[in-house]
Design an enzyme around this catalytic site. Structure first.
Site, PDB file in Angstrom:
ATOM      1  N   GLU A 156      13.644   2.165 -30.550  1.00  0.00           N
ATOM      2  CA  GLU A 156      14.142   2.892 -29.512  1.00  0.00           C
ATOM      3  C   GLU A 156      14.359   2.168 -28.339  1.00  0.00           C
ATOM      4  O   GLU A 156      13.720   1.193 -28.097  1.00  0.00           O
ATOM      5  CB  GLU A 156      12.836   4.090 -29.031  1.00  0.00           C
ATOM      6  CG  GLU A 156      12.747   4.887 -30.347  1.00  0.00           C
ATOM      7  CD  GLU A 156      11.429   6.125 -30.118  1.00  0.00           C
ATOM      8  OE1 GLU A 156      11.656   7.039 -30.755  1.00  0.00           O
ATOM      9  OE2 GLU A 156      10.584   5.741 -29.350  1.00  0.00           O
ATOM     10  N   CYS A 176      14.992  -0.340 -20.950  1.00  0.00           N
ATOM     11  CA  CYS A 176      14.138  -0.866 -21.643  1.00  0.00           C
ATOM     12  C   CYS A 176      14.521  -1.182 -23.109  1.00  0.00           C
ATOM     13  O   CYS A 176      14.683  -0.267 -23.780  1.00  0.00           O
ATOM     14  CB  CYS A 176      13.002   0.346 -21.584  1.00  0.00           C
ATOM     15  SG  CYS A 176      11.384  -0.408 -22.263  1.00  0.00           S
ATOM     16  N   CYS A 179      -2.426  -2.783 -29.850  1.00  0.00           N
ATOM     17  CA  CYS A 179      -3.087  -2.478 -28.476  1.00  0.00           C
ATOM     18  C   CYS A 179      -3.500  -0.976 -28.705  1.00  0.00           C
ATOM     19  O   CYS A 179      -2.587  -0.180 -29.134  1.00  0.00           O
ATOM     20  CB  CYS A 179      -2.319  -2.410 -27.291  1.00  0.00           C
ATOM     21  SG  CYS A 179      -1.846  -4.251 -27.039  1.00  0.00           S
ATOM     22  N   CYS A 181      -1.268   2.162 -27.391  1.00  0.00           N
ATOM     23  CA  CYS A 181       0.182   1.954 -27.662  1.00  0.00           C
ATOM     24  C   CYS A 181       0.594   2.622 -28.776  1.00  0.00           C
ATOM     25  O   CYS A 181      -0.100   2.358 -29.840  1.00  0.00           O
ATOM     26  CB  CYS A 181       0.625   0.531 -27.433  1.00  0.00           C
ATOM     27  SG  CYS A 181       2.486   0.303 -27.677  1.00  0.00           S
TER      28      CYS A 181
END
Length: 386
Positions: free
Chosen positions: A90, A103, A114, A117
């Site tokens: 993405e 991004c 993490c 996430c």
């Protein structure tokens, strides 16, 4: 067929020279690809006919297939790109009045894992190639130019953040040429201050980036001490805070900005108490055991409201708690901002990117065998050293 998106300027020049072409031809070709978004070699009118014929037989400019596109109520756009073999990544475009930020993903999945996430919960499949990293920028820039009806020389994308899926510094060999294309005046011409690499703290590669291509750096911190960070950011077990803070100070010797951005995801009841704030202040001001020997770390703190996703088991800190945490840092003289959540209605906000990943690390299977609770830390142990 060679994908020309895989080359930085020097790499493309070397490829052309191997085929008997001079460097200026590579520069012309580089501009056609990145500045004009061209794929058809026949349309590259200032290239010699012989070169165009060679290119048609030996090379392609290969974009990524778009699997889906979603647009948020706030104007944020998210694309899902198919990278083959059941994997998709993405990419998010965030428009603002004075900038357009893209991004970009660097891996299909992420091996860091993490706790907060969504990408980490998907597991890890593979690194992206340089061409796959740049294809996200190539597509977004030239698609948006057409949609926004920009004039020649106007950019749709003014800032790039390597904050999508994956840990960029664990894919360094592909990342470095991609960064060079972003910065190249014959490519996208972005300044080093407008290209940011976000890392969870891969210390040796931070040191290499400082020497090879020092762009702006953001470090995913999320905890003020090793005990908590070991649980939230497992990479901390390999590169604990003392090493990470040393690497941050060293990076500033070459960085385009005179501070490091520390990202701190606000998790209700986990890392958002006053004691955590005091410990964080001590960390960046050089009064923490991880920084006392090396001194303070010039920084900006970016507090990120947690964006919930299924299976995380975590909750967003209340707005009042985030405000109080930020004020405590600001009162200590630390530049602190609270990130505005963008694109959360299409799962495009920070920590929500998941894509579609064929997990080679079997994260779901391992999590299913034994859920690992976040370690409880006694608030008394978090008192900031004096």
């Amino acid at each position: 067929m060679t994908n020309l998106l895989d080359f930085d300027h020097d790499g493309l020049a070397a490829w052309c020279e191997q085929r008997g072409e001079k460097r200026f031809r590579a520069t012309q070709l580089f501009r056609w690809i990145h500045q004009r978004g061209a794929r058809d070699f026949g349309a590259m009118s200032d290239l010699a006919k012989s070169l165009r014929e060679k290119l048609a037989l030996q090379a392609v400019v290969q974009p990524l297939p778009v699997a889906s596109e979603q647009v948020s109520a706030d104007g944020t756009t998210k694309w899902l790109f198919d990278v083959g073999a059941g994997d998709a990544v993405e990419t998010v475009f965030i428009p603002e009045d004075d900038r357009g930020t893209l991004c970009i993903s660097s891996q299909a999945g992420c091996a860091v894992g993490c706790r907060f996430c969504s990408t980490g919960h998907q597991g890890f499949s593979r690194n992206l190639t340089t061409g796959e990293i740049l294809a996200q920028l190539w597509f977004a820039e030239h698609t948006l130019r057409q949609r926004l009806k920009l004039k020649d020389g106007e950019r749709a994308i003014t800032n790039v953040v390597m904050m999508g899926m994956g840990e960029p510094l664990q894919n360094y060999a592909a990342l470095l040429p991609a960064l060079r294309v972003m910065l190249d005046d014959h490519g996208y011409g972005l300044s080093r201050r407008r290209v940011t690499v976000s890392t969870s703290g891969v210390v040796p590669m931070m040191e290499r980036l400082r020497e090879d291509c020092p762009v702006a750096l953001a470090v995913s911190l999320h905890a003020p001490d090793d005990a908590l960070r070991d649980d939230l950011v497992p990479l901390n077990r390999k590169y604990p805070l003392a090493e990470l803070m040393d690497a941050c100070r060293g990076y500033l010797d070459r960085a385009p900005r005179d501070f490091i951005t520390f990202e701190y995801c606000m998790l209700d009841g986990v890392n958002d108490g006053d004691a955590h704030a005091d410990r964080l202040i001590a960390l960046v001001q050089g009064r923490h055991e991880a920084t006392r020997a090396g001194g303070p770390v010039p920084c900006k703190l970016n507090l990120i409201p947690f964006n919930p996703f299924p299976a995380s088991g975590l909750h967003r800190s209340p707005a009042a708690r985030v405000t109080a945490f930020a004020r405590r840092l600001q009162d200590a003289g630390i530049v602190t901002t609270v990130r505005k959540t963008r694109g959360d209605d299409i799962a495009a906000a920070c920590g929500q990117l998941a894509g579609e990943v064929q997990d080679r690390t079997r994260v779901a299977e391992r999590r299913g065998r034994a859920a690992i609770p976040i370690r409880a830390v006694d608030a008394a142990s978090l008192r900031a050293p004096r």
